[in-house]
Motif scaffolding. Structure first.
Motif, short mmCIF file in Angstrom:
data_model
loop_
_atom_site.label_atom_id
_atom_site.label_comp_id
_atom_site.label_asym_id
_atom_site.label_seq_id
_atom_site.Cartn_x
_atom_site.Cartn_y
_atom_site.Cartn_z
N UNK A 1 17.62 1.05 -41.54
CA UNK A 1 17.62 2.55 -42.54
C UNK A 1 18.51 3.46 -42.02
N UNK A 2 19.46 4.32 -42.33
CA UNK A 2 19.99 5.39 -41.68
C UNK A 2 18.97 6.21 -40.93
N UNK A 3 19.12 6.56 -39.72
CA UNK A 3 18.47 7.65 -38.80
C UNK A 3 19.07 8.08 -37.80
N UNK A 4 18.54 9.19 -37.48
CA UNK A 4 19.38 10.00 -36.31
C UNK A 4 18.13 10.29 -35.35
N UNK A 5 17.10 11.40 -35.57
CA UNK A 5 16.42 11.77 -34.59
C UNK A 5 15.31 11.12 -34.36
N UNK B 1 17.64 12.32 -42.08
CA UNK B 1 18.62 11.23 -42.27
C UNK B 1 17.78 9.98 -42.98
N UNK B 2 16.50 9.93 -42.49
CA UNK B 2 15.71 8.52 -43.07
C UNK B 2 15.07 8.77 -44.39
N UNK B 3 15.39 9.80 -45.24
CA UNK B 3 14.69 10.25 -46.21
C UNK B 3 15.01 9.14 -47.36
N UNK C 1 8.41 12.96 -54.43
CA UNK C 1 8.03 11.79 -53.92
C UNK C 1 8.99 11.25 -52.67
N UNK C 2 9.70 12.05 -52.09
CA UNK C 2 10.65 11.77 -51.09
C UNK C 2 9.71 11.69 -49.61
N UNK C 3 10.03 10.72 -48.78
CA UNK C 3 9.51 11.01 -47.65
C UNK C 3 10.33 10.59 -46.63
N UNK C 4 10.14 11.04 -45.15
CA UNK C 4 10.88 10.74 -44.00
C UNK C 4 10.24 9.19 -43.24
N UNK D 1 24.93 10.57 -35.39
CA UNK D 1 24.10 11.41 -34.38
C UNK D 1 23.35 12.55 -35.20
N UNK D 2 22.21 13.26 -34.62
CA UNK D 2 21.54 14.20 -35.40
C UNK D 2 22.56 15.53 -35.81
N UNK D 3 23.47 15.70 -34.82
CA UNK D 3 24.51 16.97 -35.07
C UNK D 3 25.54 16.59 -36.14
#
Ligand code: FES
Length: 340
Positions: free
Chosen positions: A32-36, A43-45, A71-74, A160-162
């Protein structure tokens, strides 16, 4: 123990008590895409179609009240409460879904370094929203108004987060875009990036030993894939073999050494075609492979470089038992030519 069901595929994974949905997906090999990984970047929404979950503490800027109501979540912070949680993820056959590419996103060159005799590395930071991409994909860079034809360059880092992306650009013989990058483009310049494109992303759900073969700036997409896999805790052995003409052509050595020390399952070898140096292999990868990996029937193989290099790697890997469905290639020089 809860079940996480991914739609539209209907594939389910188990989530042990205390794990986040992101952890459960990753343990089952679904990236799953993710950063922080801390509820701060968004990013992981994903959309949660049914089931209850504890969202944990996340920043409003990463998940607005409106989005919660939709209904979105992280998923990096979400823990299931109900026995089953159904989320929107991936394609009908449970593969990662590509992000829609963006055109002319504005980035600033925040760093430019000569990393090898013919290669400069650009660090580009987005001015607006980052471009979303899967490790292994590429973007185009150029300046049409100045007559610099956009060319394709693989992103050399995992997201990356930035939103910064790193591109490694080889000075191509007679190549006007690479000459512009090397000779004209300066730190502080604003550039337009389009992408991300390409399907050299492999299948994160595959759980096999991995062999990566890279030549020239074919190392860029391999670097991004390896960074992402190691970051998410991929446990199977990952071996990278880099082919170069001489030591002058080598770069990213520090990063590879760091990965080897940090991750016990990662190793790399370098082969030089035009010089013999102690500690390095010598010769073409296709000639060396049978001695190094006599049986590739259980490996995922990733090859990136010139079309000739990729063809030679694939032919040799197949002769050693590599399976079609586990063989992934990126002949990026071809893309660069096709795109002008
Ligand atoms: S990975 Fe950044 S919010 Fe989840």
């Amino acid at each position: 123990m809860a079940r996480i069901v991914m739609q539209p595929s209907g594939v389910a994974v188990e989530c042990v008590h205390g794990d986040t949905v992101l952890m459960a997906l990753e343990k089952a090999g679904h990236a799953l895409p993710n950063n922080c990984r801390a509820g701060a970047c968004g990013e992981c929404k994903v959309k949660v179609l049914s089931g209850q979950f504890d969202q944990g503490v996340v920043l409003d800027m990463a998940l607005s009240q409106d989005e919660r109501q939709q209904g979105l979540g992280l998923m990096c912070m979400a823990k299931p409460i109900s026995d089953e949680m159904v989320i929107e993820w991936g394609t009908e056959d449970a593969r990662p879904k590509l992000f829609p590419p963006r055109e002319n996103a504005l980035f600033v060159v925040v760093e430019k370094r000569q990393v090898a005799a013919r290669v400069v590395e650009l660090q580009l930071r987005p001015v607006g929203k980052p471009i979303r991409y899967w490790p292994g994909q590429y973007v185009t860079l150029g300046d049409e108004r100045a007559g610099v034809v956009p060319r394709s360059y693989s992103i050399a880092n995992a997201p990356r987060p930035d939103g910064e992306i790193v591109l490694q650009v080889t000075r191509a013989e007679g190549g006007s875009t690479s000459a512009w990058v090397h000779d004209t483009l300066e730190v502080g310049a604003a550039v337009k990036i389009s992408g991300a494109y390409g399907t050299f992303i492999g299948d994160p759900s595959v759980d096999t030993p991995v062999l990566c073969l890279a030549a020239g700036t074919g190392l860029a997409p391999i670097q991004a894939l390896a960074e992402a896999a190691l970051r998410r805790g991929y446990r199977r052995p990952v071996t990278l073999i880099v082919a170069a003409r001489t030591r002058e052509d080598l770069y990213s050595l520090g990063l590879m050494a760091w990965w080897r020390i940090k991750h016990r399952n990662f190793d790399y070898r370098i082969t030089l075609g035009r010089e013999q140096v102690e500690g390095y292999l010598h010769g073409r990868i296709d000639a060396l492979l049978p001695g190094l990996f006599p049986d590739l029937s259980r490996h995922s193989v990733f090859a990136a470089g010139s079309p000739a290099f990729v063809d030679a790697c694939v032919a040799t890997a197949r002769s050693l038992g590599a399976r079609n469905e586990l063989t992934h290639t990126e002949g990026f020089f071809e893309q660069q030519r096709l795109r002008g």
